[in-house]
Design an enzyme around this catalytic site. Structure first.
Site: not given
Ligand code: EPU
Length: 292
Positions: A171, A218, A288
């Site tokens: 990031r 995020c 972030e």
């Molecule tokens: N999860 C939960 N509860 C929630 C949300 C997520 O249990 O309320 C669990 C999901 O089930 C999953 C894990 O957490 O097992 C990860 O969630 P997700 O796949 O949605 O990915 P993330 O790591 O939360 C990242 C990026 C996002 C991007 C997504 C998809 C970061 C901080 N976030 O989210 O980026 O859209 O992957 O590629 O790296 C952003 O940068 O603004 C952003 C939203």
């Protein structure tokens, strides 16, 4: 003439698209933020260079705002000049200018059948913002497809850096403050599977993220080996509220502005989430989103 007055005179004489006391809430996806003393949209690199020089000479602080999709601007607004590169959005041969919309570029390249950025489907950003923040998610980050980035250095020189010269990390593009992303070139590979991958990423995003309500994506970085969204969820914080802001019930790493939220509401919610996650998991969540 005092320095601020000299800067104001420079803008009104020489710059076409300059506004005074512009509410930044109009330019952020969270729809929150006080005013900027000046809000300026340079037409091209030369005008940008002139404005930066004038700001330096007049001791006026400057900042660059991308598409406002990853930022929380305070209720007091910001002093100085906010530069928005939305008029600098040419796409030619190899380079794409900073003000170009990332989602437009992604859609175009998917239609052209070339692979490179389809994994960033649905990420709201300008090219400049996406480069500086090294936008990405579970499918990868923009750095992996970058060939070269044109920058303005803090000294005001324009340079083209190869990908290896930009110390990208999680990031962030890793360059010292004061650098500006002007344009980027990408690695494109013809690939018939591009559209299917794009559709799959977009469908996953729609299913798991609250795309319809004002938010800044995020809010927290994923701590090494963990997911901020899961930690916040397991700490029981979905739906937690402060004023007119709440933690999304769809994805716990998103904060939603219900319509009339102010930055103070969001800051209080951020503090609450940090404290609870720390109590429960002994993890310090890092922001972030950028805060001004
Ligand atoms: N999860 C939960 N509860 C929630 C949300 C997520 O249990 O309320 C669990 C999901 O089930 C999953 C894990 O957490 O097992 C990860 O969630 P997700 O796949 O949605 O990915 P993330 O790591 O939360 C990242 C990026 C996002 C991007 C997504 C998809 C970061 C901080 N976030 O989210 O980026 O859209 O992957 O590629 O790296 C952003 O940068 O603004 C952003 C939203």
């Amino acid at each position: 003439m005092p320095a601020r007055a000299a800067f104001a005179a420079f803008l009104s004489d020489r710059v076409v698209d300059a506004r005074v006391d512009e509410p930044l809430a109009l330019h952020t996806t969270l729809r929150i933020g006080g005013t900027a003393d000046w809000f300026v949209r340079p037409r091209d690199e030369r005008e940008l260079a002139d404005i930066l020089r004038a700001a330096r000479e007049c001791d006026v602080p400057w900042r660059i705002l991308g598409s406002g999709a990853n930022i929380l601007v305070g209720d007091a607004g910001v002093c100085g000049v906010v530069l928005h590169l939305g008029r600098m959005r040419r796409r030619d041969g190899t380079q794409v200018q900073a003000g170009y919309s990332l989602s437009q570029l992604v859609k175009e390249t998917v239609a052209e059948g070339v692979s490179g950025l389809e994994f960033l489907a649905g990420v709201p950003a300008s090219i400049g913002g996406a480069i500086v923040m090294n936008a990405g998610g579970r499918y990868g980050e923009i750095a992996q497809s970058v060939r070269a980035v044109d920058v303005v250095t803090p000294e005001g020189d324009v340079r083209r850096l190869s990908r290896g010269e930009v110390p990208f990390r999680y990031r962030s593009w890793g360059l010292a403050p004061g650098h500006i992303a002007l344009a980027a070139g990408f690695q494109w590979t013809p690939d018939p599977g591009t559209r299917a991958r794009y559709d799959a990423v977009l469908a996953q995003k729609k299913a798991t993220q609250p795309l319809g309500s004002p938010n800044a994506g995020c809010v927290f970085k994923n701590p090494p080996g963990r997911h901020a969204g899961r930690l916040i969820d397991e700490a029981g914080l979905k739906g937690a509220r402060s004023g007119r802001a709440h933690v999304s019930r769809k994805h716990a790493n998103f904060i939603i502005n219900e319509g009339k939220a102010i930055a103070a509401d969001v800051h209080r919610l951020i503090d609450l989430v940090r404290a609870r996650v720390n109590e429960r998991f002994e993890v310090d969540l890092e922001l972030e989103i950028l805060t001004w």
